[in-house]
Design an enzyme around this catalytic site. Structure first.
Site, short mmCIF file in Angstrom:
data_model
loop_
_atom_site.label_atom_id
_atom_site.label_comp_id
_atom_site.label_asym_id
_atom_site.label_seq_id
_atom_site.Cartn_x
_atom_site.Cartn_y
_atom_site.Cartn_z
N ARG A 73 21.75 20.45 51.14
CA ARG A 73 22.75 21.37 50.64
C ARG A 73 22.32 22.11 49.37
NH1 ARG A 73 25.38 17.88 53.80
NH2 ARG A 73 23.63 16.63 53.15
N THR A 74 21.98 21.33 48.33
CA THR A 74 21.77 21.94 47.01
C THR A 74 20.57 22.89 47.05
OG1 THR A 74 22.55 19.84 46.15
CG2 THR A 74 21.62 21.38 44.56
N LYS A 87 -2.21 14.64 43.74
CA LYS A 87 -3.60 14.43 43.29
C LYS A 87 -3.63 13.84 41.89
CE LYS A 87 -4.79 18.83 45.31
NZ LYS A 87 -5.35 20.12 44.90
N ARG A 118 15.62 19.05 40.68
CA ARG A 118 16.21 17.76 41.10
C ARG A 118 15.14 16.69 40.96
NH1 ARG A 118 19.60 16.24 46.43
NH2 ARG A 118 21.17 17.24 45.13
N HIS A 156 25.24 15.83 38.23
CA HIS A 156 25.03 16.84 39.28
C HIS A 156 26.07 17.94 39.01
CE1 HIS A 156 23.96 18.73 42.93
NE2 HIS A 156 24.13 17.76 43.78
N1 CP Z 1 25.62 17.09 47.75
C1 CP Z 1 24.28 17.12 47.65
O1 CP Z 1 23.71 17.12 46.56
O2 CP Z 1 23.63 17.16 48.87
P1 CP Z 1 22.05 17.29 49.04
O3 CP Z 1 21.43 16.00 48.61
O4 CP Z 1 21.86 17.57 50.53
O5 CP Z 1 21.59 18.44 48.19
#
Ligand code: CP
Length: 306
Positions: free
Chosen positions: A57-58, A85, A107, A135
């Site tokens: 999603r993100t 590496k 992330r 998040h």
């Molecule tokens: N909600 C969310 O962060 O989903 P993803 O891990 O798929 O990005």
């Protein structure tokens, strides 16, 4: 405008900035409904998605948001990078920055990595989820979804249910919901509830809140972050913490079910609820959360880089 501001956590935003992001998202919703889903707002800007941990999603949402604003978006994948590496993460970040990029979306599985990146880089950084910490864009898109459903969010009761031990979504959403005047009820068994949440308004079973809450927000069971089994069985989880049709029918008529995704079907949410159609489909808003995520991220990119 947010200026060249990094978004590391929910508390890096003032309430007025949150309101501005949500209002701005309203104007970006329309673009995604057009035949030509593109505006020239960020033409000439370069944004890099740096995902050191899996995401559907993100990652896709930021990429689509950037492309709908005409920015150039590059996807970096740690599994095919020179990290394999032996290059360090700091050298990797500096290498990307040397290519004159305008914004990084990061992330990482370790809490604090995004803050460390922000300290060493001189371009805005957006936290797309770090470890168990924060998040923030998930919290913003969830708030936006609630606002679209209810209008005024102040005074709404939201029960957040599940795995608090491992959840960055819980940590972000509680802060943002409380900032906006919502009442948060923490629903979790003792073994999934860290000390810092235990002083809040808590319940141990979803049945304690099901008839009273405006929003039932299901947290994902973070199986990949658990080095030991934290709950006796799926059957026990279903008994005390899952949402199913019987419980949905006991909720207030206009109350909704949310989940950040990805859903563990049959654990947090029953299969039946994931496939609702017709009038009942509007009660489980997981796909609306995803749709709204694009508009909210377009708003953020615009307000930071526009
Ligand atoms: N909600 C969310 O962060 O989903 P993803 O891990 O798929 O990005």
């Amino acid at each position: 405008m947010l200026g060249k501001k990094s978004i590391l956590d929910v508390l890096s935003l003032a309430k007025s900035e949150v309101v501005q992001i949500l209002e701005s998202a309203d104007s970006f919703v329309d673009i995604s409904d057009r035949e030509i889903k593109k505006v020239p707002t960020l033409r000439g800007k370069t944004i890099v998605n740096l995902f050191f941990e899996p995401s559907t999603r993100t990652r896709a949402s930021f990429e689509i948001a950037a492309k709908r604003l005409s920015a150039d978006m590059v996807n970096f994948s740690s599994s095919t990078s020179s990290l394999k590496k032996g290059e360090s993460i700091i050298d990797t970040l500096r290498t990307i920055l040397a290519m004159k990029v305008d914004l990084l979306v990061i992330r990482h599985s370790d809490s604090g990595t995004v803050r460390m990146a922000d300290r060493i880089l001189d371009v805005p950084v957006i936290n797309a989820g770090d470890g168990k910490y924060q998040h923030p864009t998930q919290a913003l898109l969830d708030l936006y979804t609630i606002k679209k459903k209810f209008g005024d969010v102040s005074g709404l009761k939201v029960a957040i249910v599940g795995d608090y031990l491992n959840s960055r979504v819980a940590r972000s959403n509680i802060k943002l919901f409380e900032m906006m005047g919502m009442e948060v009820i923490v629903v979790a068994p003792a073994m999934l509830l860290p000390e810092d949440f235990s002083k809040m308004n808590t319940a141990h079973c979803i049945d304690d809140v099901i008839e009273d809450a405006d929003i039932i927000y299901m947290l994902r069971m973070q199986l990949e972050r658990q080095d030991r089994k934290l709950y006796p069985s799926v059957r026990e989880y279903n008994r005390f913490l899952s949402i199913n049709m019987e419980r949905l029918l006991r909720m207030k008529k206009n109350a909704i079910v949310m989940h950040p995704g990805p859903v563990n079907r049959g654990i947090e949410i029953s299969d039946e609820l994931m496939g609702l159609e017709g009038e009942m489909a509007g009660r489980v808003v997981i796909e609306e959360q995803v749709t709204n995520g694009v508009a909210v991220r377009m708003a953020l990119l615009y307000l930071i880089l526009g």
